[in-house]
Write an enzyme that holds these catalytic residues in place. Structure first.
Site, PDB file in Angstrom:
ATOM      1  N   GLN A  96       4.548   5.746 -33.392  1.00 18.10           N
ATOM      2  CA  GLN A  96       5.251   6.939 -33.867  1.00 18.10           C
ATOM      3  C   GLN A  96       5.400   7.896 -32.699  1.00 18.10           C
ATOM      4  OE1 GLN A  96       3.461   9.093 -37.167  1.00 18.10           O
ATOM      5  NE2 GLN A  96       5.241  10.450 -37.372  1.00 18.10           N
ATOM      6  N   SER A  97       6.619   8.346 -32.458  1.00 18.75           N
ATOM      7  CA  SER A  97       6.867   9.253 -31.329  1.00 18.75           C
ATOM      8  C   SER A  97       7.369  10.617 -31.787  1.00 18.75           C
ATOM      9  CB  SER A  97       7.874   8.629 -30.353  1.00 18.75           C
ATOM     10  OG  SER A  97       9.107   8.385 -30.995  1.00 18.75           O
ATOM     11  N   HIS A 102       9.664  10.086 -41.057  1.00 19.61           N
ATOM     12  CA  HIS A 102      10.969   9.418 -41.076  1.00 19.61           C
ATOM     13  C   HIS A 102      10.809   7.964 -41.462  1.00 19.61           C
ATOM     14  CE1 HIS A 102       9.361   9.309 -36.961  1.00 19.61           C
ATOM     15  NE2 HIS A 102       9.946   8.139 -36.809  1.00 19.61           N
ATOM     16  N   LEU A 103      11.813   7.462 -42.145  1.00 23.55           N
ATOM     17  CA  LEU A 103      11.903   6.055 -42.505  1.00 23.55           C
ATOM     18  C   LEU A 103      13.012   5.440 -41.663  1.00 23.55           C
ATOM     19  CD1 LEU A 103      11.899   6.471 -46.409  1.00 23.55           C
ATOM     20  CD2 LEU A 103       9.928   6.000 -44.912  1.00 23.55           C
TER      21      LEU A 103
HETATM   22  P1  DGP Z   1       9.259   6.639 -34.111  1.00 23.89           P
HETATM   23  O1  DGP Z   1       8.956   5.970 -32.799  1.00 23.89           O
HETATM   24  O2  DGP Z   1       8.918   5.777 -35.303  1.00 23.89           O
HETATM   25  O3  DGP Z   1       8.625   8.018 -34.165  1.00 23.89           O
HETATM   26  O4  DGP Z   1      10.841   6.823 -34.143  1.00 23.89           O
HETATM   27  C1  DGP Z   1      11.507   7.939 -33.650  1.00 23.89           C
HETATM   28  C2  DGP Z   1      12.955   7.549 -33.502  1.00 23.89           C
HETATM   29  O5  DGP Z   1      13.709   8.724 -33.372  1.00 23.89           O
HETATM   30  C3  DGP Z   1      13.263   6.701 -32.272  1.00 23.89           C
HETATM   31  O6  DGP Z   1      13.766   5.434 -32.694  1.00 23.89           O
HETATM   32  C4  DGP Z   1      14.333   7.470 -31.517  1.00 23.89           C
HETATM   33  C5  DGP Z   1      14.806   8.482 -32.519  1.00 23.89           C
HETATM   34  N1  DGP Z   1      15.173   9.773 -31.964  1.00 23.89           N
HETATM   35  C6  DGP Z   1      14.401  10.555 -31.160  1.00 23.89           C
HETATM   36  N2  DGP Z   1      15.048  11.698 -30.879  1.00 23.89           N
HETATM   37  C7  DGP Z   1      16.242  11.629 -31.542  1.00 23.89           C
HETATM   38  C8  DGP Z   1      17.345  12.528 -31.644  1.00 23.89           C
HETATM   39  O7  DGP Z   1      17.376  13.622 -31.076  1.00 23.89           O
HETATM   40  N3  DGP Z   1      18.408  12.114 -32.408  1.00 23.89           N
HETATM   41  C9  DGP Z   1      18.399  10.907 -33.066  1.00 23.89           C
HETATM   42  N4  DGP Z   1      19.491  10.602 -33.786  1.00 23.89           N
HETATM   43  N5  DGP Z   1      17.371  10.042 -32.981  1.00 23.89           N
HETATM   44  C10 DGP Z   1      16.312  10.409 -32.230  1.00 23.89           C
END
Ligand code: DGP
Length: 116
Positions: A96-97, A102-103
């Protein structure tokens, strides 16, 4: 707006401060395309409310969790997916980043198991 965090990128998307490719929404959830897609369809469904992860959302509002899952299924149907994967990475050790629940709705290619 309550329950948002100024430092959170997904809160900033929810309030329209940061652009996103929004594909669907409800009163309590928003669905938009992931910036780093891992499959032909890769959409994120987030609650508008800021909570750090999916377990926290379940505790704070089971109705909003159900709404988010329902929206994910609607997105998958709208994308014409025969099947899809719903992923909620929880905790840094699970990749998780972004610490706003989020799903991931992932589909449109062969999905393997163990996850890949
Ligand atoms: P996770 O690693 O499960 O926390 O997924 C976070 C996701 O969020 C990762 O696949 C990239 C996406 N993400 C990060 N920043 C942004 C953003 O500013 N816009 C969008 N559309 N996606 C983002």
């Amino acid at each position: 707006m309550t329950d948002t965090s100024a430092d959170c990128i997904f809160c900033r998307i929810v309030v329209g401060e940061v652009p996103a490719d929004v594909v669907a929404e409800t009163e309590t959830s928003l669905a938009f395309r992931d910036l780093q897609p891992q499959a032909p369809t890769h959409v994120l469904v987030v609650p508008r409310r800021h909570v750090p992860d999916v377990g926290s959302l379940a505790l704070a509002s089971p109705e909003e969790l159900a709404d988010a899952v329902g929206l994910a299924a609607r997105v998958a149907a709208d994308e014409g997916l025969a099947g899809f994967r719903l992923v909620a990475n929880t905790g840094a050790a699970a990749q998780q980043s972004v610490f706003h629940c989020h799903l991931h709705v992932v589909g449109g290619r062969d999905l393997t198991w163990p996850p890949g």
